[in-house]
Write a protein that holds these residues in place. Structure first.
Motif, mmCIF file in Angstrom:
data_model
loop_
_atom_site.group_PDB
_atom_site.id
_atom_site.type_symbol
_atom_site.label_atom_id
_atom_site.label_comp_id
_atom_site.label_asym_id
_atom_site.label_seq_id
_atom_site.Cartn_x
_atom_site.Cartn_y
_atom_site.Cartn_z
ATOM 1 N N SER A 224 -15.381 -80.787 -10.122
ATOM 2 C CA SER A 224 -15.135 -79.530 -9.408
ATOM 3 C C SER A 224 -13.727 -79.000 -9.672
ATOM 4 N N ALA A 225 -12.740 -79.881 -9.780
ATOM 5 C CA ALA A 225 -11.377 -79.442 -10.095
ATOM 6 C C ALA A 225 -11.332 -78.827 -11.492
ATOM 7 N N PHE A 226 -12.027 -79.457 -12.445
ATOM 8 C CA PHE A 226 -12.100 -78.894 -13.793
ATOM 9 C C PHE A 226 -12.763 -77.522 -13.761
ATOM 10 N N LEU A 227 -13.777 -77.364 -12.928
ATOM 11 C CA LEU A 227 -14.446 -76.069 -12.815
ATOM 12 C C LEU A 227 -13.488 -75.031 -12.230
ATOM 13 N N MET A 228 -12.756 -75.408 -11.177
ATOM 14 C CA MET A 228 -11.795 -74.473 -10.586
ATOM 15 C C MET A 228 -10.745 -74.063 -11.616
ATOM 16 N N PHE A 229 -10.165 -75.045 -12.299
ATOM 17 C CA PHE A 229 -9.147 -74.742 -13.313
ATOM 18 C C PHE A 229 -9.761 -74.029 -14.520
ATOM 19 N N GLY A 230 -11.049 -74.236 -14.735
ATOM 20 C CA GLY A 230 -11.733 -73.565 -15.832
ATOM 21 C C GLY A 230 -11.875 -72.073 -15.619
ATOM 22 N N THR B 107 -18.464 -77.989 -17.263
ATOM 23 C CA THR B 107 -17.760 -77.033 -16.407
ATOM 24 C C THR B 107 -17.529 -75.714 -17.139
ATOM 25 N N GLU B 108 -17.310 -75.794 -18.439
ATOM 26 C CA GLU B 108 -17.148 -74.561 -19.216
ATOM 27 C C GLU B 108 -18.438 -73.733 -19.176
ATOM 28 N N MET B 109 -19.578 -74.399 -19.166
ATOM 29 C CA MET B 109 -20.854 -73.680 -19.057
ATOM 30 C C MET B 109 -20.989 -73.032 -17.677
ATOM 31 N N VAL B 110 -20.604 -73.749 -16.628
ATOM 32 C CA VAL B 110 -20.751 -73.241 -15.262
ATOM 33 C C VAL B 110 -19.744 -72.131 -14.970
ATOM 34 N N GLU C 197 -22.719 -67.061 -12.156
ATOM 35 C CA GLU C 197 -22.390 -66.021 -11.185
ATOM 36 C C GLU C 197 -21.333 -66.434 -10.139
ATOM 37 N N HIS C 198 -21.386 -67.658 -9.629
ATOM 38 C CA HIS C 198 -20.486 -68.067 -8.543
ATOM 39 C C HIS C 198 -19.817 -69.412 -8.846
ATOM 40 N N PRO C 199 -19.020 -69.510 -9.894
ATOM 41 C CA PRO C 199 -18.444 -70.813 -10.240
ATOM 42 C C PRO C 199 -17.517 -71.379 -9.163
ATOM 43 N N MET C 200 -16.754 -70.523 -8.491
ATOM 44 C CA MET C 200 -15.814 -71.032 -7.493
ATOM 45 C C MET C 200 -16.559 -71.565 -6.263
#
Length: 173
Positions: A34-40, A87-90, A94-97
């Motif tokens: 999830s942190a990688f997704l946020m920073f992504g 995470t790059e895919m997510v 529409e709502h990654p955060m």
């Protein structure tokens, strides 16, 4: 910089209960993902490319792990590549955060449940650097399960027990 043995023994000192360690094998990867997704979601332009802050932080964190222990760091590279990819895919959904925050919160709930079993507070509460050591610790535990890095395990366990005894004496003394 503290050595791998010092950092891992400090982390291990509040992760001696097998139930707590199992919860960490679920919660820590969720938090990392999830942190990688946020920073992504944070993008930097570099020449004709876009690079995420997650990609840059990956290089910094992996360099830190390499300085601590190369073989454990190589295991973390194998873990982080699929994390970055997924995470790059997510990021482009529409709502990654919202996804990131939901997974992040659930990961932390699982962590704190584990510390109820442990009857000890998380290591990062005394040293924020221990947040970076969580994934490193889990990779070490995985290596130990496979019978790898026996010398490292032999150094960490007695130090962790001594540190735990000192913590408990401080609490009850």
């Amino acid at each position: 910089m503290k050595s791998a043995v010092e950092q891992l023994s400090t982390y291990k000192s509040v992760h001696l209960n097998p139930k707590n360690i199992r919860t960490h094998f679920v919660g820590v990867p969720m938090i990392i993902w999830s942190a990688f997704l946020m920073f992504g979601t944070l993008r930097l332009a570099w020449q004709d490319y876009q690079v995420s802050v997650a990609m840059v932080l990956t290089l910094v964190v992996l360099a830190y792990y390499m300085m601590l222990h190369v073989r454990l760091a190589l295991g973390l590279v194998l873990f982080i590549i699929p994390v970055l990819y997924t995470t790059e895919m997510v990021v482009h959904t529409e709502h990654p955060m919202l996804i990131a925050l939901s997974v992040f919160a659930l990961g932390w709930v699982i962590q704190f449940v584990g510390h109820k079993y442990e009857k000890a507070k998380p290591a990062f509460m005394d040293d924020l650097n221990q947040l970076l050591i969580g994934p490193f610790f889990l990779m070490a535990e995985l290596y130990f399960m496979f019978g790898w890095e026996k010398d490292l395990a032999a150094k960490i366990k007695p130090l962790a027990r001594d540190k735990r005894r000192a913590l408990e004496a401080k609490l009850h003394g």
